[in-house]
Design a protein around this motif. Structure first.
Motif, short mmCIF file in Angstrom:
data_model
loop_
_atom_site.label_atom_id
_atom_site.label_comp_id
_atom_site.label_asym_id
_atom_site.label_seq_id
_atom_site.Cartn_x
_atom_site.Cartn_y
_atom_site.Cartn_z
N HIS A 539 85.52 -63.57 27.99
CA HIS A 539 86.91 -63.73 27.56
C HIS A 539 87.70 -64.77 28.36
O HIS A 539 88.84 -65.07 27.99
N GLY A 540 87.14 -65.26 29.44
CA GLY A 540 87.82 -66.31 30.19
C GLY A 540 89.20 -65.91 30.66
O GLY A 540 89.38 -64.90 31.34
N SER A 541 90.21 -66.71 30.30
CA SER A 541 91.57 -66.51 30.81
C SER A 541 92.20 -65.21 30.35
O SER A 541 93.18 -64.76 30.94
N THR A 542 91.69 -64.60 29.28
CA THR A 542 92.24 -63.32 28.82
C THR A 542 91.40 -62.13 29.29
O THR A 542 91.54 -61.02 28.79
N ALA A 543 90.51 -62.36 30.26
CA ALA A 543 89.60 -61.31 30.71
C ALA A 543 90.32 -60.09 31.26
O ALA A 543 89.86 -58.96 31.10
N ALA A 544 91.47 -60.31 31.88
CA ALA A 544 92.19 -59.17 32.47
C ALA A 544 92.58 -58.14 31.42
O ALA A 544 92.69 -56.95 31.72
N LEU A 545 92.78 -58.60 30.18
CA LEU A 545 93.14 -57.68 29.10
C LEU A 545 91.93 -56.94 28.56
O LEU A 545 92.05 -55.82 28.06
N ALA A 546 90.75 -57.57 28.65
CA ALA A 546 89.55 -56.99 28.05
C ALA A 546 88.70 -56.21 29.05
O ALA A 546 87.87 -55.39 28.65
N ALA A 547 88.87 -56.44 30.34
CA ALA A 547 88.03 -55.79 31.35
C ALA A 547 88.24 -54.28 31.34
O ALA A 547 89.36 -53.80 31.10
N PRO A 548 87.18 -53.50 31.58
CA PRO A 548 87.33 -52.04 31.58
C PRO A 548 88.34 -51.52 32.58
O PRO A 548 89.04 -50.54 32.33
N PHE A 549 88.42 -52.17 33.75
CA PHE A 549 89.34 -51.71 34.80
C PHE A 549 90.47 -52.72 34.94
O PHE A 549 90.25 -53.91 35.14
N LYS A 550 91.69 -52.23 34.80
CA LYS A 550 92.88 -53.09 34.82
C LYS A 550 93.45 -53.18 36.24
O LYS A 550 93.13 -52.37 37.11
N PRO A 551 94.32 -54.16 36.48
CA PRO A 551 94.95 -54.25 37.81
C PRO A 551 95.63 -52.94 38.20
O PRO A 551 96.26 -52.27 37.37
N LYS A 552 95.47 -52.57 39.48
CA LYS A 552 96.05 -51.34 40.05
C LYS A 552 95.50 -50.08 39.40
O LYS A 552 96.14 -49.02 39.43
N ASP A 553 94.31 -50.18 38.80
CA ASP A 553 93.68 -49.02 38.17
C ASP A 553 93.31 -48.01 39.26
O ASP A 553 92.57 -48.32 40.20
N THR A 554 93.83 -46.79 39.14
CA THR A 554 93.56 -45.77 40.16
C THR A 554 92.08 -45.39 40.20
O THR A 554 91.60 -44.89 41.22
N GLU A 555 91.38 -45.61 39.08
CA GLU A 555 89.96 -45.29 39.07
C GLU A 555 89.20 -46.12 40.10
O GLU A 555 88.26 -45.64 40.73
N LEU A 556 89.59 -47.36 40.28
CA LEU A 556 88.91 -48.21 41.26
C LEU A 556 89.08 -47.65 42.67
O LEU A 556 88.13 -47.65 43.46
N PHE A 557 90.27 -47.19 42.99
CA PHE A 557 90.50 -46.63 44.32
C PHE A 557 89.70 -45.34 44.51
O PHE A 557 89.17 -45.07 45.59
N SER A 558 89.59 -44.56 43.45
CA SER A 558 88.79 -43.33 43.51
C SER A 558 87.32 -43.66 43.74
O SER A 558 86.64 -43.01 44.54
N ILE A 559 86.82 -44.68 43.05
CA ILE A 559 85.42 -45.09 43.21
C ILE A 559 85.17 -45.58 44.63
O ILE A 559 84.17 -45.23 45.27
N ILE A 560 86.09 -46.39 45.16
CA ILE A 560 85.95 -46.92 46.52
C ILE A 560 85.88 -45.78 47.53
O ILE A 560 85.03 -45.76 48.43
N SER A 561 86.77 -44.82 47.39
CA SER A 561 86.81 -43.70 48.33
C SER A 561 85.51 -42.90 48.29
O SER A 561 84.92 -42.58 49.33
N ALA A 562 85.04 -42.59 47.08
CA ALA A 562 83.81 -41.81 46.94
C ALA A 562 82.61 -42.61 47.45
O ALA A 562 81.73 -42.06 48.12
#
Length: 696
Positions: A539-562
């Motif tokens: 998706h190139g420049s629009t990848a942020a809209l299509a990516a499974p994890f969005k900016p400030k997604d709490t799931e990413l922080f949960s994954i990092i902690s685990a």
């Protein structure tokens, strides 16, 4: 005049010095004086002496039958003197009244307190429940005493054996099994771990470490449910390359491969091809949940616990002879100057020409062989399937990339210490293969071999992976797509590597950002980043809209902690098992002395040394004044396979030269190395273990 009064739930006696309407000044037998509220004074008397009264009343109290006292007690609330008159006689003596008070106070299951010196009898139903509870406690205490006696005699009761790791590391301190171990340890004055070993509860040091690890990290076992690996639905173009993976022979999860194009044209393109399970697996699906629960493959000598089921791994691994789905990074360089020209990411099918094994090729793919086209090995040596010219370019490029990173780091990377390979030999004499799925027993013969860090093949792969992880990390940041990054603010002592969602510099590696992305079959963080990278590629420049994890997604922080927690635990276990097998190696080869180098010193304490030819760190006894960098000869102590503890007694100094400033800095990098020590148990033999308290 004397008084008997209640103070903080206890009965005390003393001489009345003075009285007022609401209080009295009372002197205890010890001489201490107390101001006591008048309502707390239960009895006043001239004789007998307080000590005699208490002694006689306690003896008489033990003769009062609670069932009979309960029958005689009034239905409404009553005073202790009232019960004494009902139970003994209407002219109850001072001793009898005091005895009634003591008996009422110690029988809350029959009589509940209703004020100072006043009580109310419990209902028959409450008494029945309380007596049943008391009887149950007596039975449990009898069971505890019986189990404790067995342990003291050198036998382990089955219930304790079945809960061994829970008792030691995550105990219910009210459980009778736990209490029995504590009581036996206290009675025999033996440490709990030693007590259980003597009782036969621990008959294999290897199984002790293995089962403890499973108890902490895989309480439901290491098996997988029967899940079908989904096919990759994307129509992928075929890459016009021949790619080669380079791994150890024991590697079954082949995540990465390399290709080289354009030699002799002036522009050479390095292809870094990463297995692409993220094309088929989706966040939240059943297989993703397996990966997220495990977070990483667990490695140990002779065995591993994979992050994903083997049939899933084999579906997406970069197996030789197949056109494998991959996320490819193509990096073009000027062939002469090695200046980077361009990068491009593609999602495609990559032909895997061969799976090379560095443990089989390190002795062949040497610097001399790579740098001198006329160099020939002796007859019969089989050269690798990857063309020599391509390997030579990869080695030259790897050296160049490493040198560039070292400029950023501000100092060279330390490759002076070797890596060690562990191989376990089974009863049939063949090295144990982790792919067999058979866990070691701890009785195997262990082989330890050296692989020098920075060997040509190792360097080629390492630099290519660093290049990919840094390039993709920068790219995601440029497109505003969040990822999971590793960063280190500086190389100053104590500055640790941290994980986060921001593209920050990694001083230890010498790159502007670093996102683990090259092992999606082995690390969950890499799988997450691969989802994000694929979105960037599609998706190139629009990848942020299509990516499974969005900016400030709490799931990413949960994954990092685990992931941080799991990865740390897995690495600690791997290190512990490597130490276990190193100790077995010492025993199997009857090694009683070895040479070592001091790398850490403490004022007034035993310094730490690293064995010169084995992966072993140990304290040096009798060498408190040794300088860092001293080479010494040690006599080894007895080995404790449970604590993994060993020490060395200084025999003599081989070399006492102080290390150079560069060597000092390299030793500082090793500050986290330490020897294993006593295992921390979640037990306290000083805690009371008898059954206490009321059932109501």
């Amino acid at each position: 005049m004397y008084a008997l009064f209640e103070d903080a739930g206890k009965f005390q006696t003393g001489r009345i010095l003075s009285e007022a309407d609401s209080s009295a000044q009372i002197e205890l037998e010890s001489g201490k004086r107390l101001k006591v509220k008048a309502a707390h004074v239960l009895l006043k008397f001239d004789k007998p002496s307080p000590a005699d009264l208490v002694r006689e009343a306690q003896a008489l109290s033990a003769t009062i039958e609670l069932d009979l006292a309960w029958e005689f007690a009034p239905e409404d609330d009553f005073d202790f003197a009232d019960l004494a008159r009902e139970y003994f006689s209407t002219q109850a003596t001072l001793t009898e009244q005091t005895a009634a008070l003591f008996r009422l106070f110690e029988a809350p299951h029959y009589f509940r307190r209703a004020g100072k010196g006043r009580f109310k009898k419990a209902t028959a139903e409450v008494i029945a429940q309380a007596l049943a509870g008391i009887e149950k406690k007596k039975q449990i205490q009898a069971q505890i005493d019986s189990w404790a006696a067995e342990l003291a005699q050198g036998a382990c009761p089955a219930p304790i054996q079945s809960q061994l790791y829970k008792i030691l590391f995550k105990p219910d301190k009210n459980a009778p099994e736990y209490k029995a171990v504590v009581e036996a340890a206290r009675a025999t004055q033996t440490a709990p771990l030693a007590l259980l070993q003597k009782a036969g509860a621990i008959n294999s040091a290897y199984q002790f470490h293995w089962q403890r690890f499973l108890f902490d990290n895989f309480p439901k076992g290491t098996g997988f449910p029967n899940l079908q690996a989904p096919a990759i639905a994307d129509e992928l173009p075929l890459a016009h390359v021949q790619a080669y993976s380079i791994d150890d022979s024991q590697t079954t999860e082949i995540d990465d491969a390399l290709s080289v194009q354009g030699l002799g044209t002036g522009i050479v393109t390095l292809g870094i091809h990463i297995a692409a399970p993220a094309l088929a697996l989706k966040p939240g699906d059943a297989i993703d949940q397996l990966g997220r629960n495990r977070l990483s493959t667990v490695y140990m000598p002779g065995y591993k616990i994979t992050m994903l089921p083997d049939d899933v791994v084999q579906r997406y691994t970069l197996q030789e002879g197949r056109d494998c789905p991959a996320v490819s990074l193509y990096v073009s360089f000027d062939e002469a100057t090695l200046i980077l020209q361009s990068t491009q990411t593609r999602v495609e099918r990559v032909p895997i020409a061969a799976n090379l094994r560095h443990d089989q090729l390190d002795a062949i793919v040497t610097e001399a062989w790579l740098n001198d086209a006329s160099f020939m090995h002796v007859a019969g040596v089989v050269e690798p399937a990857m063309p020599r010219a391509q390997l030579a370019f990869l080695f030259r490029l790897a050296q160049h990339l490493k040198a560039q990173r070292e400029v950023v780091r501000g100092k060279p990377e330390n490759f002076n210490r070797p890596d060690y390979n562990f191989r376990l030999v089974g009863n049939d004499g063949a090295p144990r293969d982790p792919k067999s799925g058979l866990a070691p027993t701890g009785e195997e013969q262990v082989q330890i071999s050296i692989r020098q860090r920075g060997a040509p093949l190792d360097l080629m792969v390492a630099e290519a992976m660093i290049l990919a992880n840094s390039t993709w990390g920068n790219w995601m940041a440029e497109l505003g797509v969040p990822g999971i990054y590793r960063s280190q603010a500086s190389l100053l002592p104590g500055v640790k590597v941290r994980m986060g969602t921001k593209a920050l510099p990694h001083a230890g590696i010498g790159v502007p950002s670093y996102a683990w992305s090259t092992s999606p079959l082995r690390r969950y963080t890499d799988l997450v980043n691969q989802w994000q990278i694929i979105a960037c590629a599609k998706h190139g420049s629009t990848a942020a809209l299509a990516a499974p994890f969005k900016p400030k997604d709490t799931e990413l922080f949960s994954i990092i902690s685990a992931f941080d927690g799991a990865y740390g635990a897995y690495n600690a276990y791997q290190n512990g098992m490597e130490r276990f097998w190193t100790l077995q190696y010492l025993k199997q080869h009857r090694i009683t002395e070895l040479s070592a180098t001091v790398f850490k010193v403490f004022p007034g304490q035993a310094p730490m040394a690293r064995a010169d030819d084995l992966p072993l760190v140990l304290p040096v006894l009798g060498g408190n004044d040794l300088p860092r960098g001293a080479r010494i000869q040690l006599r080894l102590s007895a080995i404790d396979d449970i604590s993994l503890d060993i020490s060395g007694h200084l025999l003599h100094i081989l070399e006492a030269n102080a290390p150079s400033s560069t060597e000092q800095a390299e030793m500082t990098d090793d500050e986290d190395d330490s020897a294993a020590g006593p295992i921390a148990l979640a037990m306290d033999v000083n805690e009371p273990t008898t059954m206490q308290g009321s059932a109501v």
